[in-house]
Design a protein around this motif. Sequence first.
Motif, PDB file in Angstrom:
ATOM      1  N   LEU A 145      33.222  59.759  28.660  1.00  0.00           N
ATOM      2  CA  LEU A 145      33.093  58.309  28.758  1.00  0.00           C
ATOM      3  C   LEU A 145      32.400  57.928  30.064  1.00  0.00           C
ATOM      4  O   LEU A 145      31.621  56.983  30.126  1.00  0.00           O
ATOM      5  CB  LEU A 145      34.489  57.663  28.690  1.00  0.00           C
ATOM      6  N   LEU A 146      32.726  58.687  31.125  1.00  0.00           N
ATOM      7  CA  LEU A 146      32.193  58.370  32.446  1.00  0.00           C
ATOM      8  C   LEU A 146      31.128  59.387  32.828  1.00  0.00           C
ATOM      9  O   LEU A 146      31.420  60.561  32.995  1.00  0.00           O
ATOM     10  CB  LEU A 146      33.321  58.392  33.486  1.00  0.00           C
ATOM     11  N   VAL A 147      29.887  58.937  32.937  1.00  0.00           N
ATOM     12  CA  VAL A 147      28.799  59.814  33.381  1.00  0.00           C
ATOM     13  C   VAL A 147      28.139  59.169  34.602  1.00  0.00           C
ATOM     14  O   VAL A 147      28.252  57.956  34.818  1.00  0.00           O
ATOM     15  CB  VAL A 147      27.766  60.074  32.259  1.00  0.00           C
ATOM     16  N   PRO A 148      27.473  59.969  35.432  1.00  0.00           N
ATOM     17  CA  PRO A 148      26.966  59.452  36.704  1.00  0.00           C
ATOM     18  C   PRO A 148      26.122  58.199  36.552  1.00  0.00           C
ATOM     19  O   PRO A 148      25.282  58.106  35.655  1.00  0.00           O
ATOM     20  CB  PRO A 148      26.131  60.620  37.236  1.00  0.00           C
ATOM     21  N   GLY A 149      26.373  57.235  37.410  1.00  0.00           N
ATOM     22  CA  GLY A 149      25.639  55.979  37.408  1.00  0.00           C
ATOM     23  C   GLY A 149      26.354  54.857  36.679  1.00  0.00           C
ATOM     24  O   GLY A 149      26.039  53.688  36.897  1.00  0.00           O
ATOM     25  N   VAL A 150      27.301  55.200  35.799  1.00  0.00           N
ATOM     26  CA  VAL A 150      28.027  54.164  35.059  1.00  0.00           C
ATOM     27  C   VAL A 150      28.932  53.393  36.025  1.00  0.00           C
ATOM     28  O   VAL A 150      29.575  53.985  36.902  1.00  0.00           O
ATOM     29  CB  VAL A 150      28.868  54.800  33.919  1.00  0.00           C
ATOM     30  N   ARG A 151      28.961  52.070  35.857  1.00  0.00           N
ATOM     31  CA  ARG A 151      29.878  51.250  36.662  1.00  0.00           C
ATOM     32  C   ARG A 151      31.190  51.088  35.909  1.00  0.00           C
ATOM     33  O   ARG A 151      31.198  51.007  34.689  1.00  0.00           O
ATOM     34  CB  ARG A 151      29.260  49.888  36.947  1.00  0.00           C
ATOM     35  N   VAL A 152      32.268  51.028  36.654  1.00  0.00           N
ATOM     36  CA  VAL A 152      33.597  51.004  36.041  1.00  0.00           C
ATOM     37  C   VAL A 152      34.414  49.891  36.672  1.00  0.00           C
ATOM     38  O   VAL A 152      34.386  49.706  37.900  1.00  0.00           O
ATOM     39  CB  VAL A 152      34.328  52.351  36.253  1.00  0.00           C
ATOM     40  N   THR A 153      35.111  49.112  35.813  1.00  0.00           N
ATOM     41  CA  THR A 153      36.125  48.202  36.331  1.00  0.00           C
ATOM     42  C   THR A 153      37.451  48.524  35.649  1.00  0.00           C
ATOM     43  O   THR A 153      37.490  48.868  34.461  1.00  0.00           O
ATOM     44  CB  THR A 153      35.767  46.721  36.066  1.00  0.00           C
ATOM     45  N   PHE A 154      38.523  48.433  36.422  1.00  0.00           N
ATOM     46  CA  PHE A 154      39.863  48.668  35.887  1.00  0.00           C
ATOM     47  C   PHE A 154      40.532  47.315  35.651  1.00  0.00           C
ATOM     48  O   PHE A 154      40.332  46.364  36.414  1.00  0.00           O
ATOM     49  CB  PHE A 154      40.696  49.509  36.865  1.00  0.00           C
ATOM     50  N   ARG A 155      41.336  47.248  34.580  1.00  0.00           N
ATOM     51  CA  ARG A 155      41.999  46.004  34.194  1.00  0.00           C
ATOM     52  C   ARG A 155      43.474  46.323  34.006  1.00  0.00           C
ATOM     53  O   ARG A 155      43.810  47.281  33.294  1.00  0.00           O
ATOM     54  CB  ARG A 155      41.368  45.526  32.880  1.00  0.00           C
ATOM     55  N   ALA A 156      44.341  45.546  34.658  1.00  0.00           N
ATOM     56  CA  ALA A 156      45.782  45.795  34.527  1.00  0.00           C
ATOM     57  C   ALA A 156      46.275  45.274  33.193  1.00  0.00           C
ATOM     58  O   ALA A 156      45.978  44.144  32.819  1.00  0.00           O
ATOM     59  CB  ALA A 156      46.531  45.113  35.672  1.00  0.00           C
ATOM     60  N   VAL A 157      47.008  46.110  32.467  1.00  0.00           N
ATOM     61  CA  VAL A 157      47.603  45.688  31.197  1.00  0.00           C
ATOM     62  C   VAL A 157      49.085  46.029  31.226  1.00  0.00           C
ATOM     63  O   VAL A 157      49.504  46.949  31.936  1.00  0.00           O
ATOM     64  CB  VAL A 157      46.926  46.373  29.974  1.00  0.00           C
ATOM     65  N   PRO A 158      49.893  45.250  30.478  1.00  0.00           N
ATOM     66  CA  PRO A 158      51.329  45.548  30.462  1.00  0.00           C
ATOM     67  C   PRO A 158      51.603  46.830  29.689  1.00  0.00           C
ATOM     68  O   PRO A 158      50.822  47.224  28.824  1.00  0.00           O
ATOM     69  CB  PRO A 158      51.948  44.339  29.770  1.00  0.00           C
ATOM     70  N   ARG A 159      52.715  47.448  30.031  1.00  0.00           N
ATOM     71  CA  ARG A 159      53.159  48.646  29.315  1.00  0.00           C
ATOM     72  C   ARG A 159      53.455  48.282  27.858  1.00  0.00           C
ATOM     73  O   ARG A 159      54.033  47.237  27.578  1.00  0.00           O
ATOM     74  CB  ARG A 159      54.432  49.174  29.983  1.00  0.00           C
ATOM     75  N   CYS A 160      53.016  49.125  26.936  1.00  0.00           N
ATOM     76  CA  CYS A 160      53.253  48.857  25.513  1.00  0.00           C
ATOM     77  C   CYS A 160      54.656  49.300  25.138  1.00  0.00           C
ATOM     78  O   CYS A 160      55.094  50.364  25.526  1.00  0.00           O
ATOM     79  CB  CYS A 160      52.236  49.604  24.645  1.00  0.00           C
ATOM     80  N   GLY A 161      55.286  48.505  24.290  1.00  0.00           N
ATOM     81  CA  GLY A 161      56.571  48.899  23.703  1.00  0.00           C
ATOM     82  C   GLY A 161      57.620  48.983  24.714  1.00  0.00           C
ATOM     83  O   GLY A 161      58.082  49.923  25.191  1.00  0.00           O
TER      84      GLY A 161
END
Lengths: 207, 281
Positions: A191-207
């Motif tokens: 999914l992650l290859v060099p040059g790709v930009r990444v943002t993380f998003r907080a999500v609640p725990r499922c279940g």
Amino acid sequence: MTRFLRCGREAVLAEVDDLDAALALYAALRDAALPGVVDLVPAARTVLIRLDPAVTSPAAVREATAALRPGDAGRADSGTVRIPVVYDGPDLAEVAERLGITADEVVARHTGARWTVAFSGFAPGFGYLTGDDPTLDVPRRTSPRTRIPAGSVGLAGRFSGVYPNDSPGGWQLIGSTTARMWDLSRAEPALLVPGVRVTFRAVPRCG
Amino acid sequence: MTVLRTGPMTVIKDAGRPGHAYQGVAPSGAVDRGAYARANALAGNPPGAAVLECTLGGLRVSFDEPAVVALTGTDAVLTVDGTAAGDDRPVPVPAGAVVAVTVPRRGLRSYLAVRGGIDVAPVLGSRSTDQLAGVGPERPAPGDVLPIGAPPADPVSSPGAPPPTAEGPLEVDLGPRDDWFTTEAIATFLGAEYTVSPAGNAIGLRLDGPALIRSRTAELPSEGVVRGAVQVPPDGRPIIFQADHPVTGGYPVIAVLTPEAADRAAQLRPGATIRFTRAPQ
């Protein structure tokens, strides 16, 4: 300025000033598809150029690489990936304490930063992410864990990363994601290859 | 072809998995590339066909249909139904026969090629098992049936006399990071005797011997390495990377073996003593 270092009979190591220059050189080499070049290994300040000595030579590859004019177009084209994270990692409290901030603030800084995949390694699909928030800087754990579950999101130095598979590792774990970092059923399994930009998003725990 | 026994370790290998380093995937492939290529040539296969890489013998397979096989790499002997059939030449095998690889006295890795090649599904373009990353076909186990590809149209032709067994030190080119070491460390590296430690595998060979002192202690960012690269970790004891090496290493590489020397390194057993020397330019 690209410096060429000798690396045996089947490769050339090209060294540049910083990560941006390395990513630009990598993109230029990838697009140029020089004859006889069989693999490119981008890293923080270098690109290793592996070649087939039956087709080309280190001298010819050095010359062809020096003639390239790397721009930053390659980076702009690499796209953005958003990764949902449940921030409940076993090291989150310790990371917050080391940085002198709250756990919520660690999450805010991790989700607020813009990350870029600098290079891959350690395991298939493991991308080393560099971010634009210099305050997120924590040492590796003094004793690596023997087993870290796939999807764990970690920090080490100023890098962040997501473990693609269960493996040992020494990064500080702050959360986990269900996003698949490595999937052989995809045309490009990582999914992650060099040059790709990444943002993380907080999500609640499922279940 | 049915696998009856694998010995200490038998894996499927081919010419490797180039082009995926950017995704964190190692080149992998046969550890002794020269012996691998010769096994295919003897069996009449095109370059790149998949073979069995058998460490320290002990492999037994049987064939449902007539086959042609060839064994290279070590002085292990190929037997057909218990009769020695030699090595380094094409060997016809009748249907139903059991083919075995004896334990070598010299060398470590034998290559058993079957005319037509082992036709398991490629992963990312290669049929090599990557033992570090777990990419590629599973390790063959007793009872496994391995498909064999259609035999090539060309008749089996001799690839000529076997190459002479090289002796003497392993030839290296210094670099890319030889300037991270003191002059004395370079002299030690090119003069001292090193012993192959037991902790070796298809990823790397660890060496025991005099420690190599660095002239720079700064952090070196991770960077790509090649097969045959000699990395020096903080304890100063060199590690020779082999086919399944990781994509990046955080320590300086003092030198890189020539391809021929990297093939010889693939055959070194624990306890072997070696020296390094500069390759002619």
